[in-house]
Design an enzyme around this catalytic site. Structure first.
Site, short mmCIF file in Angstrom:
data_model
loop_
_atom_site.label_atom_id
_atom_site.label_comp_id
_atom_site.label_asym_id
_atom_site.label_seq_id
_atom_site.Cartn_x
_atom_site.Cartn_y
_atom_site.Cartn_z
N ARG A 232 39.51 36.04 33.18
CA ARG A 232 40.39 35.96 32.02
C ARG A 232 41.78 36.45 32.41
NH1 ARG A 232 37.55 32.81 30.48
NH2 ARG A 232 36.25 32.68 28.60
N ASP A 256 43.11 31.33 38.58
CA ASP A 256 42.65 30.15 37.83
C ASP A 256 42.85 30.36 36.35
OD1 ASP A 256 41.42 27.51 37.76
OD2 ASP A 256 39.66 28.50 36.87
N GLU A 261 48.26 31.35 29.13
CA GLU A 261 47.93 29.97 29.49
C GLU A 261 47.77 29.04 28.30
OE1 GLU A 261 43.21 29.44 29.99
OE2 GLU A 261 44.05 30.88 31.40
N HIS A 293 42.77 26.74 35.10
CA HIS A 293 41.47 27.01 34.47
C HIS A 293 40.48 25.90 34.85
CE1 HIS A 293 39.95 29.76 31.11
NE2 HIS A 293 38.89 29.22 31.67
#
Length: 328
Positions: A232, A256, A261, A293
């Site tokens: 996260r 990632d 985001e 992600h």
């Protein structure tokens, strides 16, 4: 059951439709938010993803619109006000496990790409540049890897690093017996920060873990540490990480996920001016690798996500709430 699927992409429609051909699924491209919650009117349930907004105001509006169940097609649930959902009598289910190997393998891909500079080497070859200058890496074998969070994904990641001959240090309030079989050991968090050459985050976002990577924790790490986050975004204080990149405390950063985001990931913004100056600053560092992600994005994972999500919706429709992978 009539289900509104928010933040829907083509792959969501493909996999959910295949798994839930007995459900009445309506796919909505927009994220669920205060501005779009009106689209849920007339539906029995909503199906949402990581960046959908499920605060008290949205949940109250969902309930007023007749929605009685919220099905997350993801493991994380930090975007849901669970106390409010419980007060409203809204059921909330999730997908607690979906091919943990998918995220673990993506974690390793980030490590290998950053270390051996595969992305740079690929671009050089396309330009006819076969020089090895600037592409020096290091052996993973013998390095110490710190795994923070040893749930299904963290454990799968530890197994991969163990296969490379790495020393495994772990931190988790709920230790796994399987770590000992990998010759790994649990240590206090400060010890992990001090000893690890590579640190990989695999824990949920809670008030206790938010910004666990901050200026104080970074100061305890080795010079040139590699930091990887496939969990996260808000586990990391991005401004502190930028300062650590500038001072070379962080030698490699693989992300990632990103704290802000929600306005970026899962969308094609290639013809727009990105307004997030912090994200743009991250992108300027040559030792930073960011993916959008993508860690969960394998065929096997999408099949499992769809099957579990659809099964949760079926159980909710039948009132079998005790059998749900539920949160509220």
């Amino acid at each position: 059951m009539k289900v509104a699927v928010f933040s829907a992409k083509a792959y969501d429609e493909q996999y959910l439709s295949q798994a839930g051909d007995d459900l009445e699924l309506s796919f909505i491209e927009s994220r669920l938010s205060q501005q779009t919650v009106s689209l849920s009117r007339g539906f029995d349930a909503v199906c949402v993803f990581v960046n959908d907004q499920l605060d008290a105001e949205v949940l109250t509006a969902l309930h007023a619109n007749g929605v009685r169940h919220v099905a997350l097609r993801c493991a994380g649930f930090n975007n849901v006000d669970l106390d409010c959902a419980k007060k409203l009598g809204l059921g909330v289910s999730r997908v607690p496990a979906y091919s943990p190997e998918a995220v673990a393998e993506h974690t390793l891909a980030l490590v290998l790409t950053l270390n051996r500079k595969l992305h740079k080497a690929c671009n050089r070859i396309k330009e006819g540049n076969f020089s090895l200058e600037g592409l020096l890496g290091f052996n993973l074998h013998g390095k110490t890897v710190g795994i923070i969070g040893t749930g299904r994904i963290g454990l799968a990641t530890a197994k991969l690093f163990s296969g490379f001959g790495c020393h495994i240090l772990c931190h988790d309030p709920y230790p796994s017996d399987e770590i000992a079989a990998l010759q790994g050991k649990y240590v206090p968090l400060d010890n992990l920060f001090e000893q690890a050459d590579i640190i990989s985050l695999h824990c949920p976002l809670t008030p206790d873990t938010k910004h666990m990577i901050n200026s104080q924790s970074l100061a305890k790490m080795k010079e040139g540490v590699m930091l990887i986050n496939t969990s996260r975004g808000a586990l990391i204080d991005t401004q502190a990480v930028i300062q650590a990149l500038k001072s070379r405390k962080i030698g490699f950063l693989g992300l990632d996920v990103y704290e802000m985001e929600g306005d970026l990931f899962f969308e094609d913004l290639s013809d727009q001016i990105i307004q997030d100056d912090v994200f743009q600053r991250l992108c300027t560092f040559p030792n930073v690798l960011i993916t959008g992600h993508q860690g969960f994005f394998t065929h096997e994972a999408l099949v499992q996500i769809a099957q579990t999500t659809v099964n949760n919706l079926r159980l909710a429709a039948k009132g079998k709430h005790d059998q749900l992978t539920r949160l509220a």
